[in-house]
Design a protein around this motif. Sequence first.
Motif, PDB file in Angstrom:
ATOM      1  N   GLU A  63     -10.441   7.235  -0.933  1.00  0.00           N
ATOM      2  CA  GLU A  63     -10.159   7.625   0.451  1.00  0.00           C
ATOM      3  C   GLU A  63      -8.653   7.785   0.676  1.00  0.00           C
ATOM      4  OE1 GLU A  63     -12.129   4.892  -0.173  1.00  0.00           O
ATOM      5  OE2 GLU A  63     -14.094   5.705   0.346  1.00  0.00           O
ATOM      6  N   THR A  64      -7.880   6.852   0.160  1.00  0.00           N
ATOM      7  CA  THR A  64      -6.427   6.922   0.303  1.00  0.00           C
ATOM      8  C   THR A  64      -5.885   8.128  -0.436  1.00  0.00           C
ATOM      9  OG1 THR A  64      -6.325   4.525   0.488  1.00  0.00           O
ATOM     10  CG2 THR A  64      -4.270   5.652  -0.033  1.00  0.00           C
ATOM     11  N   LEU A  65      -6.397   8.388  -1.633  1.00  0.00           N
ATOM     12  CA  LEU A  65      -5.952   9.555  -2.394  1.00  0.00           C
ATOM     13  C   LEU A  65      -6.299  10.857  -1.671  1.00  0.00           C
ATOM     14  CD1 LEU A  65      -6.845   8.399  -6.002  1.00  0.00           C
ATOM     15  CD2 LEU A  65      -4.557   8.830  -5.094  1.00  0.00           C
ATOM     16  N   ALA A  66      -7.465  10.905  -1.049  1.00  0.00           N
ATOM     17  CA  ALA A  66      -7.853  12.100  -0.305  1.00  0.00           C
ATOM     18  C   ALA A  66      -6.885  12.349   0.854  1.00  0.00           C
ATOM     19  CB  ALA A  66      -9.285  11.973   0.211  1.00  0.00           C
ATOM     20  N   LYS A  67      -6.513  11.290   1.552  1.00  0.00           N
ATOM     21  CA  LYS A  67      -5.545  11.426   2.650  1.00  0.00           C
ATOM     22  C   LYS A  67      -4.191  11.865   2.121  1.00  0.00           C
ATOM     23  CE  LYS A  67      -7.731   7.930   5.581  1.00  0.00           C
ATOM     24  NZ  LYS A  67      -7.600   6.571   6.127  1.00  0.00           N
ATOM     25  N   LEU A  75       1.152   7.644   1.052  1.00  0.00           N
ATOM     26  CA  LEU A  75       0.057   6.679   0.923  1.00  0.00           C
ATOM     27  C   LEU A  75      -0.188   6.278  -0.531  1.00  0.00           C
ATOM     28  CD1 LEU A  75      -2.499   8.076   3.532  1.00  0.00           C
ATOM     29  CD2 LEU A  75      -0.952   6.130   3.771  1.00  0.00           C
ATOM     30  N   VAL A  76       0.154   7.166  -1.464  1.00  0.00           N
ATOM     31  CA  VAL A  76      -0.028   6.844  -2.881  1.00  0.00           C
ATOM     32  C   VAL A  76       0.810   5.628  -3.257  1.00  0.00           C
ATOM     33  CG1 VAL A  76       0.349   7.701  -5.227  1.00  0.00           C
ATOM     34  CG2 VAL A  76      -0.638   9.203  -3.508  1.00  0.00           C
ATOM     35  N   GLU A  82      -0.480  -2.276  -3.926  1.00  0.00           N
ATOM     36  CA  GLU A  82      -1.704  -3.082  -3.987  1.00  0.00           C
ATOM     37  C   GLU A  82      -2.073  -3.399  -5.430  1.00  0.00           C
ATOM     38  OE1 GLU A  82      -5.036  -1.358  -1.934  1.00  0.00           O
ATOM     39  OE2 GLU A  82      -3.810  -0.839  -0.212  1.00  0.00           O
ATOM     40  N   SER A  83      -1.972  -2.403  -6.301  1.00  0.00           N
ATOM     41  CA  SER A  83      -2.338  -2.593  -7.704  1.00  0.00           C
ATOM     42  C   SER A  83      -1.416  -3.593  -8.379  1.00  0.00           C
ATOM     43  CB  SER A  83      -2.306  -1.259  -8.448  1.00  0.00           C
ATOM     44  OG  SER A  83      -3.286  -0.410  -7.923  1.00  0.00           O
TER      45      SER A  83
END
Length: 95
Positions: A63-67, A75-76, A82-83
């Motif tokens: 979802e984040t990648l799509a945004k 956002l990436v 997070e990772s």
Amino acid sequence: MAVIPMWKCDRDGSMFSDKKAAEEHDKMLELAANITMLLEQTYDNIDEKIAEDIGLLFAKHKETLAKAIKGKPELVLEIGKESAADQSADEDSSE
């Protein structure tokens, strides 16, 4: 004695008490596997473990990648943060 229904994901053996959650997890793993195959087909010398890790990373954050693709590339960077935090927590728990 109570009977509790459980759903098991064939791909990784994860157990869920909610069918919807089990199906979502299975779809995420299928996406990860397909991304992994794409990477392995595209890059002859890619390490299998790295390809799997990238596939899971992308699938978990679809979802984040799509945004990000639709116009919010910053956002990436949040995924990366997070990772890194997740890896740090994993290392701490394994000690």
